[in-house]
Design a protein around this motif. Sequence first.
Motif, PDB file in Angstrom:
ATOM      1  N   ALA A 197      -2.498   2.471   4.778  1.00  0.00           N
ATOM      2  CA  ALA A 197      -3.355   1.574   4.005  1.00  0.00           C
ATOM      3  C   ALA A 197      -4.524   1.117   4.857  1.00  0.00           C
ATOM      4  O   ALA A 197      -4.352   0.744   6.022  1.00  0.00           O
ATOM      5  CB  ALA A 197      -2.559   0.367   3.526  1.00  0.00           C
ATOM      6  N   TRP A 199       0.976  -2.475  -2.823  1.00  0.00           N
ATOM      7  CA  TRP A 199      -0.210  -2.610  -3.658  1.00  0.00           C
ATOM      8  C   TRP A 199      -0.236  -1.481  -4.678  1.00  0.00           C
ATOM      9  O   TRP A 199       0.443  -0.464  -4.524  1.00  0.00           O
ATOM     10  CB  TRP A 199      -1.484  -2.616  -2.814  1.00  0.00           C
ATOM     11  CG  TRP A 199      -1.925  -1.265  -2.320  1.00  0.00           C
ATOM     12  CD1 TRP A 199      -2.875  -0.446  -2.854  1.00  0.00           C
ATOM     13  CD2 TRP A 199      -1.407  -0.561  -1.167  1.00  0.00           C
ATOM     14  NE1 TRP A 199      -2.989   0.716  -2.120  1.00  0.00           N
ATOM     15  CE2 TRP A 199      -2.110   0.661  -1.082  1.00  0.00           C
ATOM     16  CE3 TRP A 199      -0.443  -0.864  -0.203  1.00  0.00           C
ATOM     17  CZ2 TRP A 199      -1.857   1.593  -0.067  1.00  0.00           C
ATOM     18  CZ3 TRP A 199      -0.192   0.060   0.797  1.00  0.00           C
ATOM     19  CH2 TRP A 199      -0.895   1.261   0.857  1.00  0.00           C
ATOM     20  N   CYS A 238       2.249   1.492  -3.924  1.00  0.00           N
ATOM     21  CA  CYS A 238       2.185   2.040  -2.570  1.00  0.00           C
ATOM     22  C   CYS A 238       2.656   1.017  -1.544  1.00  0.00           C
ATOM     23  O   CYS A 238       2.595  -0.199  -1.780  1.00  0.00           O
ATOM     24  CB  CYS A 238       0.752   2.456  -2.233  1.00  0.00           C
ATOM     25  SG  CYS A 238      -0.019   3.588  -3.409  1.00  0.00           S
ATOM     26  N   ALA A 256      -7.320  -2.999  -4.562  1.00  0.00           N
ATOM     27  CA  ALA A 256      -6.057  -2.856  -5.288  1.00  0.00           C
ATOM     28  C   ALA A 256      -6.117  -3.506  -6.669  1.00  0.00           C
ATOM     29  O   ALA A 256      -6.757  -4.540  -6.853  1.00  0.00           O
ATOM     30  CB  ALA A 256      -4.927  -3.489  -4.477  1.00  0.00           C
ATOM     31  N   ARG A 257      -5.440  -2.879  -7.622  1.00  0.00           N
ATOM     32  CA  ARG A 257      -5.299  -3.487  -8.948  1.00  0.00           C
ATOM     33  C   ARG A 257      -4.424  -4.733  -8.880  1.00  0.00           C
ATOM     34  O   ARG A 257      -4.676  -5.726  -9.552  1.00  0.00           O
ATOM     35  CB  ARG A 257      -4.672  -2.489  -9.919  1.00  0.00           C
ATOM     36  CG  ARG A 257      -5.522  -1.303 -10.274  1.00  0.00           C
ATOM     37  CD  ARG A 257      -4.807  -0.477 -11.344  1.00  0.00           C
ATOM     38  NE  ARG A 257      -5.565   0.716 -11.699  1.00  0.00           N
ATOM     39  CZ  ARG A 257      -5.149   1.603 -12.606  1.00  0.00           C
ATOM     40  NH1 ARG A 257      -3.991   1.420 -13.233  1.00  0.00           N
ATOM     41  NH2 ARG A 257      -5.892   2.665 -12.876  1.00  0.00           N
ATOM     42  N   ASP A 307      -8.353  -0.280   0.841  1.00  0.00           N
ATOM     43  CA  ASP A 307      -7.293  -0.060  -0.142  1.00  0.00           C
ATOM     44  C   ASP A 307      -6.808  -1.389  -0.706  1.00  0.00           C
ATOM     45  O   ASP A 307      -6.600  -1.530  -1.921  1.00  0.00           O
ATOM     46  CB  ASP A 307      -6.118   0.679   0.495  1.00  0.00           C
ATOM     47  CG  ASP A 307      -6.420   2.130   0.801  1.00  0.00           C
ATOM     48  OD1 ASP A 307      -7.189   2.747   0.036  1.00  0.00           O
ATOM     49  OD2 ASP A 307      -5.905   2.647   1.797  1.00  0.00           O
ATOM     50  N   ASN A 319      -2.688   1.204  -6.488  1.00  0.00           N
ATOM     51  CA  ASN A 319      -4.007   1.819  -6.305  1.00  0.00           C
ATOM     52  C   ASN A 319      -4.689   2.076  -7.643  1.00  0.00           C
ATOM     53  O   ASN A 319      -4.155   1.736  -8.713  1.00  0.00           O
ATOM     54  CB  ASN A 319      -3.893   3.095  -5.459  1.00  0.00           C
ATOM     55  CG  ASN A 319      -3.083   4.189  -6.144  1.00  0.00           C
ATOM     56  OD1 ASN A 319      -2.873   4.193  -7.352  1.00  0.00           O
ATOM     57  ND2 ASN A 319      -2.617   5.148  -5.345  1.00  0.00           N
ATOM     58  N   ASP A 320      -5.881   2.704  -7.603  1.00  0.00           N
ATOM     59  CA  ASP A 320      -6.659   2.893  -8.836  1.00  0.00           C
ATOM     60  C   ASP A 320      -6.041   3.915  -9.770  1.00  0.00           C
ATOM     61  O   ASP A 320      -6.487   4.056 -10.911  1.00  0.00           O
ATOM     62  CB  ASP A 320      -8.105   3.255  -8.496  1.00  0.00           C
ATOM     63  CG  ASP A 320      -8.220   4.495  -7.619  1.00  0.00           C
ATOM     64  OD1 ASP A 320      -7.190   5.152  -7.360  1.00  0.00           O
ATOM     65  OD2 ASP A 320      -9.347   4.811  -7.174  1.00  0.00           O
ATOM     66  N   ARG A 321      -4.996   4.644  -9.314  1.00  0.00           N
ATOM     67  CA  ARG A 321      -4.284   5.582 -10.189  1.00  0.00           C
ATOM     68  C   ARG A 321      -3.015   4.961 -10.760  1.00  0.00           C
ATOM     69  O   ARG A 321      -2.251   5.643 -11.439  1.00  0.00           O
ATOM     70  CB  ARG A 321      -3.933   6.864  -9.418  1.00  0.00           C
ATOM     71  CG  ARG A 321      -5.149   7.641  -8.960  1.00  0.00           C
ATOM     72  CD  ARG A 321      -4.763   8.963  -8.325  1.00  0.00           C
ATOM     73  NE  ARG A 321      -3.993   8.776  -7.107  1.00  0.00           N
ATOM     74  CZ  ARG A 321      -4.526   8.530  -5.906  1.00  0.00           C
ATOM     75  NH1 ARG A 321      -5.837   8.419  -5.785  1.00  0.00           N
ATOM     76  NH2 ARG A 321      -3.762   8.385  -4.844  1.00  0.00           N
TER      77      ARG A 321
END
Length: 267
Positions: free
Chosen positions: A212, A176, A184, A220-221, A216, A178-180
Amino acid sequence: MASGELACLDGRTTPAGEAFIPVLDEGFIRGDGVFEVIRVYEGLPYALREHLDRLERSAANLRLGWDVPRAELESEAAALLEARGGTGFDGALRIVLTRGGRRLLLTEQVAPAPEGGARVCFVTFAPTRILDGVKSLSYAANMLAGRLARERGFHEALLVTPHGRVLEAPTASVFWVNDRGELCTPPLEDHILASITRQRLMALTEVRECPATTDDLLGAREAFLASTLREVGPVAAVEERELEEVPGPRTAEAAALLRADIRSSLA
């Protein structure tokens, strides 16, 4: 088993529907054995060496009781794939070793991926730690997880511990973003399968290993599942949350990198 598929049982090639093992073989009555599934492109098995390496590790960790006949498996795989159609065959090769001392090779078709990406849901699962490092025939729990997901109207399950930690899908690794913007995946220390496709992707692009949670994945994006058979398959929804871009840019990049690796490996 699809019509035309072949099997090689202890060195003898036959139509898959006619291959058999004794019912007293503990690979059948107890699921006591190991296996590998290898993707085949135009008659050529991808990452065969890595799959046979893992088969040997699985057999040793399970204390299977007999040595993996690697040379025989390599020659029988080549002969079986040639008999199945050579360069005209795209599909999969399954290798099974049983406690009863039998080796079985099968050709199989690959199921199509869900159109528009997979819709996944959480299924509670407790890893069997004694089987860490073993790709065992004992897959009933994984198969049940998939059936439970489909009963709810989803394509696939995400296995989640009773404490809320996301591990993997029943037959695939999960990734996935993440917001950064980091790609991951859960660490092997979480008692997930040491997936060969996962390992290849981690060598091809930057991936952060981190535990995770369900939050998360819900936040996820983008996300995707990765395995020998599905390669990189985008996730369209996690539970009721629809992902906005399917496939997302990191998913598309991972898919392209893996495809290039497959082409170069088989060239």
